[in-house]
Design a protein around this motif. Structure first.
Motif, PDB file in Angstrom:
ATOM      1  N   THR A 149       0.860  -1.179   0.000  1.00  0.00           N
ATOM      2  CA  THR A 149       0.000   0.000   0.000  1.00  0.00           C
ATOM      3  C   THR A 149       0.905   1.240   0.000  1.00  0.00           C
ATOM      4  O   THR A 149       2.098   1.144   0.286  1.00  0.00           O
ATOM      5  N   ARG A 150       0.334   2.397  -0.299  1.00  0.00           N
ATOM      6  CA  ARG A 150       1.139   3.633  -0.321  1.00  0.00           C
ATOM      7  C   ARG A 150       1.806   3.897   1.035  1.00  0.00           C
ATOM      8  O   ARG A 150       2.886   4.444   1.093  1.00  0.00           O
ATOM      9  N   ASP A 151       1.125   3.498   2.119  1.00  0.00           N
ATOM     10  CA  ASP A 151       1.672   3.697   3.461  1.00  0.00           C
ATOM     11  C   ASP A 151       2.315   2.420   4.007  1.00  0.00           C
ATOM     12  O   ASP A 151       2.562   2.294   5.200  1.00  0.00           O
ATOM     13  N   GLY A 152       2.627   1.475   3.126  1.00  0.00           N
ATOM     14  CA  GLY A 152       3.194   0.195   3.530  1.00  0.00           C
ATOM     15  C   GLY A 152       4.520   0.345   4.254  1.00  0.00           C
ATOM     16  O   GLY A 152       5.280   1.289   4.026  1.00  0.00           O
ATOM     17  N   VAL A 153       4.786  -0.618   5.142  1.00  0.00           N
ATOM     18  CA  VAL A 153       6.012  -0.602   5.947  1.00  0.00           C
ATOM     19  C   VAL A 153       6.696  -1.956   5.818  1.00  0.00           C
ATOM     20  O   VAL A 153       6.064  -3.002   5.958  1.00  0.00           O
ATOM     21  N   TYR A 154       8.002  -1.918   5.549  1.00  0.00           N
ATOM     22  CA  TYR A 154       8.825  -3.118   5.523  1.00  0.00           C
ATOM     23  C   TYR A 154       9.834  -3.017   6.663  1.00  0.00           C
ATOM     24  O   TYR A 154      10.504  -1.994   6.805  1.00  0.00           O
ATOM     25  N   GLN A 155       9.952  -4.078   7.470  1.00  0.00           N
ATOM     26  CA  GLN A 155      10.925  -4.108   8.557  1.00  0.00           C
ATOM     27  C   GLN A 155      11.824  -5.325   8.413  1.00  0.00           C
ATOM     28  O   GLN A 155      11.341  -6.435   8.221  1.00  0.00           O
ATOM     29  N   ASP A 156      13.123  -5.089   8.506  1.00  0.00           N
ATOM     30  CA  ASP A 156      14.120  -6.146   8.554  1.00  0.00           C
ATOM     31  C   ASP A 156      14.658  -6.119   9.981  1.00  0.00           C
ATOM     32  O   ASP A 156      15.448  -5.248  10.337  1.00  0.00           O
ATOM     33  N   LEU A 157      14.168  -7.034  10.814  1.00  0.00           N
ATOM     34  CA  LEU A 157      14.547  -7.001  12.230  1.00  0.00           C
ATOM     35  C   LEU A 157      16.000  -7.390  12.455  1.00  0.00           C
ATOM     36  O   LEU A 157      16.630  -6.901  13.395  1.00  0.00           O
ATOM     37  N   ALA A 158      16.564  -8.230  11.597  1.00  0.00           N
ATOM     38  CA  ALA A 158      17.964  -8.648  11.773  1.00  0.00           C
ATOM     39  C   ALA A 158      18.914  -7.460  11.666  1.00  0.00           C
ATOM     40  O   ALA A 158      19.865  -7.353  12.431  1.00  0.00           O
ATOM     41  N   PHE A 159      18.656  -6.567  10.725  1.00  0.00           N
ATOM     42  CA  PHE A 159      19.521  -5.399  10.541  1.00  0.00           C
ATOM     43  C   PHE A 159      18.892  -4.120  11.089  1.00  0.00           C
ATOM     44  O   PHE A 159      19.402  -3.023  10.864  1.00  0.00           O
TER      45      PHE A 159
ATOM     46  N   VAL B 193       0.400  -4.124   3.831  1.00  0.00           N
ATOM     47  CA  VAL B 193       0.446  -2.967   4.718  1.00  0.00           C
ATOM     48  C   VAL B 193       1.711  -3.017   5.557  1.00  0.00           C
ATOM     49  O   VAL B 193       2.374  -2.003   5.761  1.00  0.00           O
ATOM     50  N   SER B 194       2.023  -4.221   6.041  1.00  0.00           N
ATOM     51  CA  SER B 194       3.260  -4.382   6.810  1.00  0.00           C
ATOM     52  C   SER B 194       3.881  -5.732   6.503  1.00  0.00           C
ATOM     53  O   SER B 194       3.186  -6.720   6.280  1.00  0.00           O
ATOM     54  N   ASP B 195       5.206  -5.723   6.471  1.00  0.00           N
ATOM     55  CA  ASP B 195       6.013  -6.909   6.202  1.00  0.00           C
ATOM     56  C   ASP B 195       7.141  -6.887   7.223  1.00  0.00           C
ATOM     57  O   ASP B 195       7.907  -5.928   7.273  1.00  0.00           O
ATOM     58  N   VAL B 196       7.212  -7.925   8.045  1.00  0.00           N
ATOM     59  CA  VAL B 196       8.270  -8.012   9.052  1.00  0.00           C
ATOM     60  C   VAL B 196       9.054  -9.287   8.794  1.00  0.00           C
ATOM     61  O   VAL B 196       8.493 -10.382   8.812  1.00  0.00           O
ATOM     62  N   ASP B 197      10.362  -9.126   8.528  1.00  0.00           N
ATOM     63  CA  ASP B 197      11.236 -10.262   8.251  1.00  0.00           C
ATOM     64  C   ASP B 197      12.028 -10.638   9.495  1.00  0.00           C
ATOM     65  O   ASP B 197      12.597  -9.771  10.163  1.00  0.00           O
ATOM     66  N   TYR B 198      12.081 -11.948   9.763  1.00  0.00           N
ATOM     67  CA  TYR B 198      12.810 -12.512  10.888  1.00  0.00           C
ATOM     68  C   TYR B 198      13.834 -13.519  10.359  1.00  0.00           C
ATOM     69  O   TYR B 198      13.453 -14.464   9.668  1.00  0.00           O
ATOM     70  N   TYR B 199      15.112 -13.307  10.652  1.00  0.00           N
ATOM     71  CA  TYR B 199      16.155 -14.282  10.357  1.00  0.00           C
ATOM     72  C   TYR B 199      17.331 -14.004  11.278  1.00  0.00           C
ATOM     73  O   TYR B 199      17.393 -12.956  11.924  1.00  0.00           O
ATOM     74  N   ASN B 200      18.258 -14.936  11.336  1.00  0.00           N
ATOM     75  CA  ASN B 200      19.359 -14.857  12.283  1.00  0.00           C
ATOM     76  C   ASN B 200      20.550 -14.119  11.664  1.00  0.00           C
ATOM     77  O   ASN B 200      21.280 -14.688  10.850  1.00  0.00           O
ATOM     78  N   ARG B 201      20.732 -12.875  12.055  1.00  0.00           N
ATOM     79  CA  ARG B 201      21.830 -12.059  11.540  1.00  0.00           C
ATOM     80  C   ARG B 201      23.191 -12.674  11.879  1.00  0.00           C
ATOM     81  O   ARG B 201      24.099 -12.700  11.046  1.00  0.00           O
ATOM     82  N   ALA B 202      23.333 -13.181  13.097  1.00  0.00           N
ATOM     83  CA  ALA B 202      24.610 -13.774  13.514  1.00  0.00           C
ATOM     84  C   ALA B 202      24.974 -14.949  12.617  1.00  0.00           C
ATOM     85  O   ALA B 202      26.133 -15.104  12.227  1.00  0.00           O
ATOM     86  N   ASP B 203      23.995 -15.772  12.274  1.00  0.00           N
ATOM     87  CA  ASP B 203      24.247 -16.913  11.397  1.00  0.00           C
ATOM     88  C   ASP B 203      24.632 -16.438   9.998  1.00  0.00           C
ATOM     89  O   ASP B 203      25.560 -16.968   9.387  1.00  0.00           O
ATOM     90  N   LEU B 204      23.938 -15.429   9.482  1.00  0.00           N
ATOM     91  CA  LEU B 204      24.257 -14.878   8.163  1.00  0.00           C
ATOM     92  C   LEU B 204      25.698 -14.371   8.133  1.00  0.00           C
ATOM     93  O   LEU B 204      26.459 -14.676   7.210  1.00  0.00           O
ATOM     94  N   LEU B 205      26.102 -13.607   9.155  1.00  0.00           N
ATOM     95  CA  LEU B 205      27.452 -13.053   9.199  1.00  0.00           C
ATOM     96  C   LEU B 205      28.502 -14.154   9.359  1.00  0.00           C
ATOM     97  O   LEU B 205      29.550 -14.127   8.710  1.00  0.00           O
ATOM     98  N   LYS B 206      28.220 -15.131  10.207  1.00  0.00           N
ATOM     99  CA  LYS B 206      29.167 -16.228  10.421  1.00  0.00           C
ATOM    100  C   LYS B 206      29.390 -17.010   9.130  1.00  0.00           C
ATOM    101  O   LYS B 206      30.533 -17.283   8.746  1.00  0.00           O
ATOM    102  N   GLN B 207      28.309 -17.377   8.443  1.00  0.00           N
ATOM    103  CA  GLN B 207      28.438 -18.094   7.177  1.00  0.00           C
ATOM    104  C   GLN B 207      29.203 -17.269   6.147  1.00  0.00           C
ATOM    105  O   GLN B 207      29.948 -17.808   5.333  1.00  0.00           O
TER     106      GLN B 207
END
Length: 123
Positions: free
Chosen positions: A16-26, A97-111
């Motif tokens: 939507t025009r007021d849509g929100v995307y969140q990347d919680l890892a970063f 309207v909203s998108d919230v992403d959950y993933y393991n930042r520590a695992d991404l950086l380690k790999q």
């Protein structure tokens, strides 16, 4: 799939025009079509071969849950990564309207072979 494509406006148009995307890892939040398109561009510039692959999804009313894998090679990293992720979305009239992403930042950086305190380059 618009996320894997090189056209940031295709992804932004799903919101939507007021849509929100969140990347919680970063710890990043992007609001509205312009910022969401910018996030897509920054991600594709900063991660070589960036891809998502949906492995499961379900919808209940105006809520969607998606399980997926997130992969690619961070700019300047010695190795690639593949991490599982989950997204929770809320819809309005068929748009996000909203998108919230959950993933393991520590695992991404380690790999990736990057230090735990690594942050994305700003340019």
């Amino acid at each position: 799939m618009p996320w894997n494509d090189d056209d940031p406006s295709a992804l932004a148009s799903l919101f939507t025009r007021d849509g929100v995307y969140q990347d919680l890892a970063f710890q990043q939040t992007w609001r509205g079509h312009r910022q969401i398109a910018l996030w897509h561009s920054i991600t594709h510039q900063g991660i070589t071969g960036v891809r998502i692959k949906v492995t499961n999804a379900f919808r209940g009313g105006d809520h969607v849950a998606v399980q997926w894998t997130f992969s690619g090679t961070m700019r300047g990293a010695p190795a690639s990564f593949t991490v599982p992720a989950t997204t929770i979305m809320r819809l309005r009239h068929g748009r996000i309207v909203s998108d919230v992403d959950y993933y393991n930042r520590a695992d991404l950086l380690k790999q990736s072979g990057l230090p735990a305190d690594w942050t994305p380059p700003t340019s």
